[in-house]
Motif scaffolding. Sequence first.
Motif, short mmCIF file in Angstrom:
data_model
loop_
_atom_site.label_atom_id
_atom_site.label_comp_id
_atom_site.label_asym_id
_atom_site.label_seq_id
_atom_site.Cartn_x
_atom_site.Cartn_y
_atom_site.Cartn_z
N SER A 41 0.82 -1.21 0.00
CA SER A 41 0.00 0.00 0.00
C SER A 41 0.86 1.26 0.00
N ILE A 42 0.38 2.27 -0.72
CA ILE A 42 1.04 3.57 -0.71
C ILE A 42 0.35 4.53 0.27
N TYR A 43 -0.74 4.07 0.88
CA TYR A 43 -1.48 4.89 1.83
C TYR A 43 -1.40 4.27 3.22
N PRO A 44 -1.37 5.11 4.26
CA PRO A 44 -1.39 4.55 5.61
C PRO A 44 -2.75 4.02 6.03
N HIS A 45 -3.80 4.52 5.40
CA HIS A 45 -5.14 4.05 5.73
C HIS A 45 -6.05 4.36 4.55
N ALA A 46 -6.66 3.32 4.00
CA ALA A 46 -7.51 3.54 2.83
C ALA A 46 -8.39 2.33 2.58
N LYS A 47 -9.55 2.59 1.99
CA LYS A 47 -10.39 1.51 1.48
C LYS A 47 -9.85 1.06 0.13
N ILE A 48 -9.94 -0.24 -0.11
CA ILE A 48 -9.59 -0.77 -1.43
C ILE A 48 -10.88 -0.86 -2.25
N ILE A 49 -10.97 -0.06 -3.28
CA ILE A 49 -12.17 -0.07 -4.13
C ILE A 49 -12.09 -1.22 -5.13
N VAL A 92 -6.52 -1.09 3.82
CA VAL A 92 -5.10 -1.13 4.20
C VAL A 92 -4.94 -0.23 5.43
N ARG A 93 -4.02 -0.64 6.33
CA ARG A 93 -3.89 0.06 7.60
C ARG A 93 -2.52 0.69 7.82
N TYR A 94 -1.58 0.44 6.92
CA TYR A 94 -0.29 1.14 7.03
C TYR A 94 0.42 1.08 5.68
N VAL A 95 1.34 2.01 5.47
CA VAL A 95 2.16 1.99 4.27
C VAL A 95 3.09 0.79 4.39
N GLY A 96 2.82 -0.24 3.63
CA GLY A 96 3.54 -1.50 3.76
C GLY A 96 2.61 -2.69 3.76
N ASP A 97 1.33 -2.46 4.00
CA ASP A 97 0.36 -3.55 3.90
C ASP A 97 0.42 -4.17 2.51
N ALA A 98 0.38 -5.51 2.45
CA ALA A 98 0.48 -6.22 1.17
C ALA A 98 -0.89 -6.31 0.50
N VAL A 99 -0.92 -6.00 -0.79
CA VAL A 99 -2.16 -6.00 -1.56
C VAL A 99 -2.15 -7.09 -2.63
N HIS A 262 13.49 -11.67 -2.02
CA HIS A 262 14.52 -11.07 -1.17
C HIS A 262 14.28 -9.57 -1.18
N GLN A 263 13.84 -9.05 -0.06
CA GLN A 263 13.43 -7.66 -0.01
C GLN A 263 14.63 -6.72 -0.11
N SER A 264 14.41 -5.63 -0.82
CA SER A 264 15.40 -4.55 -0.82
C SER A 264 15.38 -3.89 0.56
N ARG A 265 16.37 -3.06 0.82
CA ARG A 265 16.38 -2.37 2.11
C ARG A 265 15.14 -1.50 2.25
N LYS A 266 14.73 -0.83 1.18
CA LYS A 266 13.54 0.01 1.25
C LYS A 266 12.31 -0.82 1.57
N GLU A 267 12.17 -1.96 0.90
CA GLU A 267 11.03 -2.84 1.17
C GLU A 267 11.05 -3.34 2.61
N SER A 268 12.26 -3.61 3.10
CA SER A 268 12.41 -4.08 4.48
C SER A 268 12.00 -2.99 5.47
N VAL A 269 12.44 -1.77 5.21
CA VAL A 269 12.11 -0.66 6.11
C VAL A 269 10.60 -0.47 6.18
N ILE A 270 9.96 -0.47 5.03
CA ILE A 270 8.53 -0.18 4.98
C ILE A 270 7.71 -1.28 5.65
N SER A 271 8.07 -2.53 5.42
CA SER A 271 7.23 -3.63 5.87
C SER A 271 7.66 -4.26 7.18
#
Length: 764
Positions: A41-49, A92-99, A262-271
């Motif tokens: 997710s790119i949003y910290p909190h959002a409905k998935i339409i 989604v409830r945080y930036v990093g939630d998997a969609v 294998h997550q990148s450092r950015k992916e690791s930080v976010i999730s």
Amino acid sequence: MRQEKEKSSIRPDGFAKVTGKLNYLTDLSFPDMLYGKILRSIYPHAKIISIDTEHAENLPGVKAVITYKDVPGLNGFGIVMPDQPVLCEDVVRYVGDAVAAVAAETPEIAAKALELIEVIYEPLPFLDSPEKAMESMAPKLHPEGNILHRTSNKKGNIKQGFAESLHIMEETYHVPRQMHAYMETEGGVIVPEKNGGITVYVGTQHGYKDRFQLSRLLGMEEEKIRIVSSPIGGSFGGKDELNIQPYAAILALKSGYPVKIHQSRKESVISGIKRHPMKITAKTGVDKHGKIMAHQEYIIADTGAYSTLGPAILDFATEHATGPYLIPNVEVEGLAVFTNNGVAGEFRGFGGNQVTFALEGQMDRLAEKLQMDPIELRRCNLRKSNDPGPLGQRIAETDGASDVLEAVALKADNRKKEAESFNRQSKWKRRGIGMSIAMHGGGLGYGRLDPAGGRLSLNSNGKIEAAFGFEEAGQGIIAVIETIVTDVLGCSKEDLDIVIGDTALVPSSGSTTASRGTSMVWHAIKRLENEFRIQLLQAASTASGIAADLLELGHGGVYIDTTKDAPKTLLLSYQELSKTTEEGNKIAVSTEFDFPTTPDKIDSGHFLYTFVGVLTEVEVDLLTGKVSLIDIEQTVSAGPIVNRIGYTGQIEGGGIMAVGYTLMEEAAMLKSEYMTDNFDTYLIPGIADVPFSMKVEAIEDLVPGDPFGPRGVGEIGTVAVAPAITKGIHDAIGYWAARLPISSEVILDYVMEKGASHWMNEIY
């Protein structure tokens, strides 16, 4: 115990790690392997339409695309409460939630496929602080509301205690969100097997628990899931929870191919999970003699979007909020609050670091008010060897608290004189001395499933096989197993095969967490040694016709010991002995037991404690505000040392991690989004930040008759460093820090506020 030289032997996996020859799980490759990527997710909190994956599915080279519809079983995971969706369906409830997630022939194709997945969101109001989440009109992030967990520890009469106090200190402490910063980010390979099951080559801290969680979300029998979980390139609690395993598993099953993520450092930080940021409001009262009459504490922990081990961490923090002190009137309350921030969870110290910073800060401030030596203030409030634990529970008798305090006291005066001498000669730098103490419970605590176990066998290769369900995450558990087994059985390390971290090959030993590994190996071998030795000697006796009581184990095999004066004679090598035993009737002994717990039914209460005393010397540059750590000495009371190099490494490494926590590290968030996603903007200590001198003193004595052996030291080295540094800064320039990390800007602001003329007058 063994001779000191043997205690300091080189780790069995050391050479391969230092030379780069060791293959970690993220180094593995398999034929026809695909590469997975996770859309977050790119949003910290959002409905998935809506989620449209058609374009991604049609991209050449893409073999599988998954959304929530593809989760075979429970769409949720979490060690205690499975409240984190594997793949989000409606919110989604945080930036990093998997969609969604994809598997493709190359990483580049997988990344392109993510770009082609169309997700339409409806942004929702986000809660970026616990205070906002606790407002009456705040949106509910979970059906039960925004309070994950409440705790309390109360005894005596808190009002009366404060009424009887001469001095009362009130302060609010803020401690940051911290990254684990392991070298190997989350990753590995999951291989689909012909029987419909999977083999999971992914780093974790407890393979059997991962197997259970995966079976639940895959709708698959546990026996069809094999977890290979070692070696790991660092964890510190960060890989305690599932991370990429659900996505790679579902993709592997859907595509029919091995899938590597294998997550990148950015992916690791976010999730990835982080240390809990906390706000701790403390109020402490003392009488004229320095006796603590009352201690009140209110803890608010930002647990982020999902539970993971948030409740257990808050329980641990609440238990340790009074530390190693006897206080007649106590009121500690804690709240773990859901927000739309990144998920906070298990991290080395498990909530103890945060409350120790607050408690020891209170002690130092009160000592100043009383014009009393900080060591003396601690001494007159310290628990005795047979006093109850912080929750009033019975614990293993220990002198650890007084032992570490007195060790610090012996060193403090000389250090103080050295700092004063430096200050008389220096113009723009000031040095100060700080100290602190702490206690830390090992194991998971009363009422928590905390099983352990192990197995000794003579395998078909003629090796003594030691099998445990622990993982090697860099902490040195292989060296611990090697040292204890060779010490107890008298064999050599060349006689051993150590098998860990593979659910197909090892018994369950519980989690590789909570400073329990060394202790549980020691207990397991103590339970196994007699029966295993008897079986080996009886087999040798049967094969040779020589009475078993004339035989003994040694380097290389079984020896005849007919007289005390004559040299022992090798009768059978272990390889030869193995050939004499019938196939299917091999020598093997196993054990199952639980980590020692208090006999009192007090939820989460611990039984075995480790103690630490920390002495620091810090230097403050008045021109730049930079704080440098000149020296750090840690005295640890944790029972007998198993491997001195490993022991020292754990304490030194933990201390350096705590230096980062104190002076530079903060995974800051703004509007529930990380302000940093790599180590170019998230600074961790480098070699220049590490003091040239770091001493570790071990107090190995236990009270007479103690049956519990060595305690773990994986966490204790991190717990009490921050308050010792903070006190050192105060000793140098008079500044009391109540917020971590302590930045150069804050120090400079204080220096300027105090006035340059003050410093000039001191200098001249």
